[in-house]
Design a protein around this motif. Sequence first.
Motif, PDB file in Angstrom:
ATOM      1  N   ASP A 156      32.087 -32.179   6.799  1.00  0.00           N
ATOM      2  CA  ASP A 156      31.481 -33.462   6.391  1.00  0.00           C
ATOM      3  C   ASP A 156      30.144 -33.198   5.700  1.00  0.00           C
ATOM      4  O   ASP A 156      29.076 -33.493   6.245  1.00  0.00           O
ATOM      5  N   GLN A 182      36.801 -34.418  -1.724  1.00  0.00           N
ATOM      6  CA  GLN A 182      35.994 -35.587  -1.357  1.00  0.00           C
ATOM      7  C   GLN A 182      36.820 -36.549  -0.524  1.00  0.00           C
ATOM      8  O   GLN A 182      37.910 -36.965  -0.906  1.00  0.00           O
ATOM      9  N   MET A 187      30.924 -37.710   1.428  1.00  0.00           N
ATOM     10  CA  MET A 187      31.733 -37.074   2.472  1.00  0.00           C
ATOM     11  C   MET A 187      32.646 -36.039   1.815  1.00  0.00           C
ATOM     12  O   MET A 187      33.618 -36.393   1.147  1.00  0.00           O
ATOM     13  N   LYS A 189      34.732 -32.258   2.346  1.00  0.00           N
ATOM     14  CA  LYS A 189      35.300 -31.357   3.343  1.00  0.00           C
ATOM     15  C   LYS A 189      35.700 -30.030   2.698  1.00  0.00           C
ATOM     16  O   LYS A 189      36.348 -30.009   1.652  1.00  0.00           O
TER      17      LYS A 189
END
Length: 223
Positions: A156, A182, A187, A189
């Motif tokens: 995150d 995204q 956010m 990852k």
Amino acid sequence: MRSETTDPLHRFFGTAVALMIADNGVWEKADRFHVGDASGVEAVRHRLDRAGEDVAIEVGFDTDAFVGLRLRPAERSQAKELVTTLLTQPAGVLTAGGVMSMVDRLAARRFAHVEADHAELGVLDRWQSLGHIEFDLPLVDVNPLRLNPAGFDLHDAPAPIMLEIVFGPKADGWIAARVSTQRGPHMHKFDTFRFRAFAEAVCMSLPIPYPGECAPRDSRGGK
């Protein structure tokens, strides 16, 4: 440099869209100019005139990737020719290979016949504020998910997570590509598949120490 059709790195970069200049590695406060906008040439040249001792340039691409170089004091005049050429190129034309060749030809040798030294994993434009992880090359069997990087969460992150390849023992040149997906606003990852794919492309394309086996043994990220 290889042609775009044969260079494994090309698909991770796209085309150049921006030129950034930062002092002391603080990319969070970098000045940004647009590739293809010749009206910014004088402003960029003036920016280099008033730059501090530690100044660097990055060329940003439409995929979040970038190519960068740190300027030594004696290279400022050549750098003005480089930024002028970059800003007067048509938008959507310059590739990573083209930019790297341009840097070597107009400013200073950073990539051609220079061995890649190490890799770093960090968050776009937050290299200092959030910290980063450093790896030796080649990136065979490296799994960042096993590490606990201080400053940002691989699951995150507030901006794209980037894998950076640093050239030369003085770290005066670098390239980086996005290795995250995204999930929402601010956010991002970590994407093991993208990491493995870029790591393999780097190993196949660049002069690196102890190349050994280029492809990670766990190409699917199950390790």
